[in-house]
Design a protein around this motif. Structure first.
Motif, mmCIF file in Angstrom:
data_model
loop_
_atom_site.group_PDB
_atom_site.id
_atom_site.type_symbol
_atom_site.label_atom_id
_atom_site.label_comp_id
_atom_site.label_asym_id
_atom_site.label_seq_id
_atom_site.Cartn_x
_atom_site.Cartn_y
_atom_site.Cartn_z
ATOM 1 N N ASN A 1 0.900 -1.231 -0.171
ATOM 2 C CA ASN A 1 -0.007 -0.087 0.041
ATOM 3 C C ASN A 1 0.817 1.460 -0.016
ATOM 4 O O ASN A 1 0.544 2.248 -0.524
ATOM 5 C CB ASN A 1 -1.174 -0.015 1.379
ATOM 6 N N ASP B 1 -9.394 -5.434 5.092
ATOM 7 C CA ASP B 1 -9.571 -3.981 5.034
ATOM 8 C C ASP B 1 -8.385 -3.373 4.288
ATOM 9 O O ASP B 1 -8.683 -2.363 3.367
ATOM 10 C CB ASP B 1 -9.221 -3.218 6.321
ATOM 11 N N PHE C 1 -8.950 -3.950 0.460
ATOM 12 C CA PHE C 1 -9.893 -2.897 -0.216
ATOM 13 C C PHE C 1 -9.443 -1.577 -0.267
ATOM 14 O O PHE C 1 -9.573 -0.810 -1.177
ATOM 15 C CB PHE C 1 -11.280 -3.078 0.572
ATOM 16 N N GLY C 2 -8.704 -1.265 0.825
ATOM 17 C CA GLY C 2 -7.783 0.150 0.634
ATOM 18 C C GLY C 2 -6.762 0.160 -0.591
ATOM 19 O O GLY C 2 -6.851 1.003 -1.211
ATOM 20 N N GLN D 1 -8.969 0.681 -3.514
ATOM 21 C CA GLN D 1 -9.300 2.028 -3.634
ATOM 22 C C GLN D 1 -8.234 2.781 -4.403
ATOM 23 O O GLN D 1 -8.417 3.688 -5.085
ATOM 24 C CB GLN D 1 -9.803 2.528 -2.532
ATOM 25 N N LEU D 2 -6.997 2.630 -3.926
ATOM 26 C CA LEU D 2 -5.766 3.308 -4.062
ATOM 27 C C LEU D 2 -5.476 3.176 -5.686
ATOM 28 O O LEU D 2 -4.945 4.007 -6.137
ATOM 29 C CB LEU D 2 -4.504 3.048 -3.462
ATOM 30 N N ASN E 1 -7.203 3.233 -8.220
ATOM 31 C CA ASN E 1 -8.112 4.062 -9.122
ATOM 32 C C ASN E 1 -7.525 4.712 -10.205
ATOM 33 O O ASN E 1 -6.627 5.636 -10.059
ATOM 34 C CB ASN E 1 -8.945 5.000 -8.267
ATOM 35 N N ARG F 1 -15.978 -4.871 -9.563
ATOM 36 C CA ARG F 1 -16.340 -3.363 -9.113
ATOM 37 C C ARG F 1 -15.088 -2.441 -9.164
ATOM 38 O O ARG F 1 -15.290 -1.304 -9.672
ATOM 39 C CB ARG F 1 -16.757 -3.319 -7.582
ATOM 40 N N TYR F 2 -13.929 -2.966 -9.107
ATOM 41 C CA TYR F 2 -12.734 -1.890 -9.165
ATOM 42 C C TYR F 2 -12.123 -2.004 -10.471
ATOM 43 O O TYR F 2 -11.062 -1.320 -10.826
ATOM 44 C CB TYR F 2 -11.803 -2.683 -8.129
#
Length: 274
Positions: A82, A133, A136-137, A140-141, A143, A197-198
């Motif tokens: 991350n 968690d 999914f983080g 999101q990053l 994107n 979804r991503y």
């Protein structure tokens, strides 16, 4: 020009999944590195998870980062991964950094989750939840609109579990009814369900030997690597441009990444892909 086509298509994300040898890594890396000419197409970063690697592609070490997971400290792996993505985001906000980010081997997450949800590891629920968690983080990053680049991820294939019958004829261990495809990315249940979804595209890849026409027009047996953009129920496919895919091929064989860009450009009605 390749970079003109890349710019015309704009940021998007794709998940390539399939069995070993299907060509996922090669197609993904080809988005920024010409493995035939051994030269850079654009700025890129190849993030290798677990043991994912392919030295035959000749990608310079400076364009790669590797992260290995360990069962003893899984959060160190995820936190490092991350942090790498956050670093890419900072670079992109400054107008620098990779134009293509490849995350190779999302299945590495699945292996960790499976271990920490077993009864023998039942006292580690907090670790499992932390892994969930963090995953999914990371999604999101990654994107593409936020990073302003193309994001390509790879994962191994799983097969829909049909379950087994007990003596009382109860079926256990089967995948849920909502999963109507046989082949899906190999991830833990909750991640697999939400994975699509991503991504703008979820494409299935496979390989086999079949008769094809050679340069001289004669049939010859050749290994063919297929990437599918439209499905027929056997495997999970997502294509946000499906409603504009009419007249475009449902798959490409032994494709280079510019061909993938060309299809998307045509679906989007871009002059660059005409």
């Amino acid at each position: 020009m390749y970079k003109d086509l890349l710019a015309a298509v704009g940021p998007f994300s794709v998940l390539l999944y399939g069995d070993a040898g299907a060509g996922k890594t090669t197609l993904a890396v080809d988005a920024f590195w010409d493995f035939m000419k051994l030269e850079k197409r654009c700025e890129g970063l190849w993030i290798q998870l677990g043991r994912e690697s392919n030295t035959a592609l000749g990608v310079p070490v400076a364009m790669t980062k590797s992260f290995s997971s360990t069962l003893s400290d899984p959060m160190k792996f995820l936190n490092s991964f991350n942090a790498c993505i956050r670093g890419v985001a900072v670079e992109r906000l400054k107008g620098a950094g990779p134009e293509v980010v490849v995350v190779d081997g999302l299945t590495e997450f699945g292996a960790l989750y499976e271990y920490y949800k077993t009864p023998s590891a039942s006292d580690t629920f907090e670790v499992w939840r932390g892994l969930k968690d963090s995953f999914f983080g990371a999604m999101q990053l990654l994107n593409p609109e936020f990073l302003k680049c193309v994001v390509i991820c790879t994962a191994s294939v799983d097969v829909k579990r049909r379950g087994t019958k007990t003596k009382s004829q109860e079926v256990i261990g089967a995948d849920p009814d909502w999963q109507d495809s046989k082949f899906v990315p190999y991830m833990d249940g909750w991640a697999r369900r939400h994975m699509g979804r991503y991504f703008n595209l979820v494409a299935y890849m496979d390989a086999d030997y079949r008769q094809v026409k050679g340069a001289d027009g004669k049939l010859e047996k050749k290994e063919c690597h297929d990437v599918w953009f439209q499905g027929h129920g056997d495997y999970l496919i997502k294509n946000q441009w499906e409603h504009r895919w009419e007249g475009l091929p449902p798959k490409l064989t032994n494709a280079r990444f510019e061909e993938v860009l060309g299809l998307i450009a045509k679906a989007k009605g871009s002059a660059a892909g005409a």
